[in-house]
Design a protein around this motif. Structure first.
Motif, PDB file in Angstrom:
ATOM      1  N   SER A 155       0.098  12.046  -9.509  1.00  0.00           N
ATOM      2  CA  SER A 155      -1.200  11.430  -9.212  1.00  0.00           C
ATOM      3  C   SER A 155      -1.021  10.027  -8.637  1.00  0.00           C
ATOM      4  O   SER A 155      -1.794   9.600  -7.778  1.00  0.00           O
ATOM      5  CB  SER A 155      -2.090  11.403 -10.457  1.00  0.00           C
ATOM      6  N   GLU A 156       0.004   9.297  -9.097  1.00  0.00           N
ATOM      7  CA  GLU A 156       0.263   7.951  -8.581  1.00  0.00           C
ATOM      8  C   GLU A 156       0.545   7.985  -7.074  1.00  0.00           C
ATOM      9  O   GLU A 156       0.010   7.188  -6.304  1.00  0.00           O
ATOM     10  CB  GLU A 156       1.459   7.303  -9.292  1.00  0.00           C
ATOM     11  N   VAL A 157       1.387   8.919  -6.664  1.00  0.00           N
ATOM     12  CA  VAL A 157       1.755   9.025  -5.253  1.00  0.00           C
ATOM     13  C   VAL A 157       0.593   9.605  -4.441  1.00  0.00           C
ATOM     14  O   VAL A 157       0.288   9.125  -3.350  1.00  0.00           O
ATOM     15  CB  VAL A 157       3.051   9.850  -5.088  1.00  0.00           C
ATOM     16  N   ALA A 158      -0.084  10.607  -4.980  1.00  0.00           N
ATOM     17  CA  ALA A 158      -1.233  11.204  -4.281  1.00  0.00           C
ATOM     18  C   ALA A 158      -2.316  10.161  -4.014  1.00  0.00           C
ATOM     19  O   ALA A 158      -2.894  10.122  -2.922  1.00  0.00           O
ATOM     20  CB  ALA A 158      -1.793  12.372  -5.090  1.00  0.00           C
ATOM     21  N   ASP A 159      -2.591   9.305  -4.991  1.00  0.00           N
ATOM     22  CA  ASP A 159      -3.599   8.252  -4.812  1.00  0.00           C
ATOM     23  C   ASP A 159      -3.189   7.280  -3.706  1.00  0.00           C
ATOM     24  O   ASP A 159      -4.011   6.875  -2.879  1.00  0.00           O
ATOM     25  CB  ASP A 159      -3.824   7.483  -6.117  1.00  0.00           C
ATOM     26  N   SER A 160      -1.926   6.922  -3.687  1.00  0.00           N
ATOM     27  CA  SER A 160      -1.438   5.990  -2.661  1.00  0.00           C
ATOM     28  C   SER A 160      -1.468   6.619  -1.276  1.00  0.00           C
ATOM     29  O   SER A 160      -1.812   5.956  -0.297  1.00  0.00           O
ATOM     30  CB  SER A 160      -0.023   5.526  -3.005  1.00  0.00           C
ATOM     31  N   VAL A 161      -1.111   7.887  -1.191  1.00  0.00           N
ATOM     32  CA  VAL A 161      -1.161   8.590   0.091  1.00  0.00           C
ATOM     33  C   VAL A 161      -2.599   8.601   0.615  1.00  0.00           C
ATOM     34  O   VAL A 161      -2.837   8.343   1.789  1.00  0.00           O
ATOM     35  CB  VAL A 161      -0.590  10.021  -0.031  1.00  0.00           C
ATOM     36  N   GLU A 162      -3.550   8.871  -0.266  1.00  0.00           N
ATOM     37  CA  GLU A 162      -4.963   8.901   0.148  1.00  0.00           C
ATOM     38  C   GLU A 162      -5.406   7.522   0.663  1.00  0.00           C
ATOM     39  O   GLU A 162      -6.112   7.432   1.670  1.00  0.00           O
ATOM     40  CB  GLU A 162      -5.846   9.349  -1.014  1.00  0.00           C
ATOM     41  N   LYS A 163      -4.978   6.468   0.001  1.00  0.00           N
ATOM     42  CA  LYS A 163      -5.304   5.107   0.452  1.00  0.00           C
ATOM     43  C   LYS A 163      -4.724   4.843   1.843  1.00  0.00           C
ATOM     44  O   LYS A 163      -5.378   4.252   2.705  1.00  0.00           O
ATOM     45  CB  LYS A 163      -4.780   4.066  -0.531  1.00  0.00           C
ATOM     46  N   LEU A 164      -3.486   5.278   2.046  1.00  0.00           N
ATOM     47  CA  LEU A 164      -2.847   5.085   3.354  1.00  0.00           C
ATOM     48  C   LEU A 164      -3.556   5.883   4.439  1.00  0.00           C
ATOM     49  O   LEU A 164      -3.763   5.386   5.550  1.00  0.00           O
ATOM     50  CB  LEU A 164      -1.369   5.488   3.290  1.00  0.00           C
ATOM     51  N   VAL A 165      -3.931   7.114   4.133  1.00  0.00           N
ATOM     52  CA  VAL A 165      -4.639   7.951   5.112  1.00  0.00           C
ATOM     53  C   VAL A 165      -5.949   7.284   5.512  1.00  0.00           C
ATOM     54  O   VAL A 165      -6.278   7.208   6.697  1.00  0.00           O
ATOM     55  CB  VAL A 165      -4.879   9.372   4.546  1.00  0.00           C
TER      56      VAL A 165
END
Length: 146
Positions: free
Chosen positions: A123-133
């Motif tokens: 979830s930590e990485v998924a949240d960051s990926v979404e922010k970057l997108v």
């Protein structure tokens, strides 16, 4: 040009690939490089780009899982603790890119929580990926880049 790098079978190492898929879903071009930048270097070079942004899972000492690390090529040379999770040394890839005419390279990394074999992303990485997108989408679409 934007390139997402990662292994689809190593949990958080897929960060760059998931990022790329999400950009493409929004109509933004992204080169998806499974298992390393070296596997899509031909596609990048044939595009004739002078600037490249690489999104990947990165190992960065002292950073927490999900943390986003942004580095220019100059800072990569200074900070040896930044390393992608792939096998060809980044310095060699940079040299290849420059020799082929790419003038600027930036790395946007997401610090992984887990690099074990598996298809789930933390979830930590998924949240960051979404922010970057969201950030990339806003910037690229605002400047008319697809």
């Amino acid at each position: 040009m934007v390139a997402g790098i990662g292994s689809p079978l190593r949990m958080d190492d897929q960060a760059g690939l998931v990022f790329c898929d999400k950009l493409v879903e929004r109509g933004i071009e992204c080169v998806k490089c499974e298992y390393g930048l070296e596997n899509c270097i031909s596609e990048i070079l044939h595009a004739g780009t002078e600037k490249l942004v690489i999104v990947d899972a990165v190992i960065y000492r002292g950073a927490k899982p999900g943390e986003i690390v942004i580095a220019s090529e100059d800072s990569l040379a200074e900070k040896y603790s930044l390393a992608t999770t792939h096998t060809i040394p980044f310095g060699i890839l940079l040299r290849m890119l420059h020799d082929a005419g790419i003038k600027e390279v930036y790395v946007v990394g997401v610090v992984p929580l887990n690099l074990d074999y598996g298809v789930e992303i933390s979830s930590e990485v998924a949240d960051s990926v979404e922010k970057l997108v969201n950030a990339f989408s806003m910037i690229l679409l605002e400047h008319g880049k697809r």
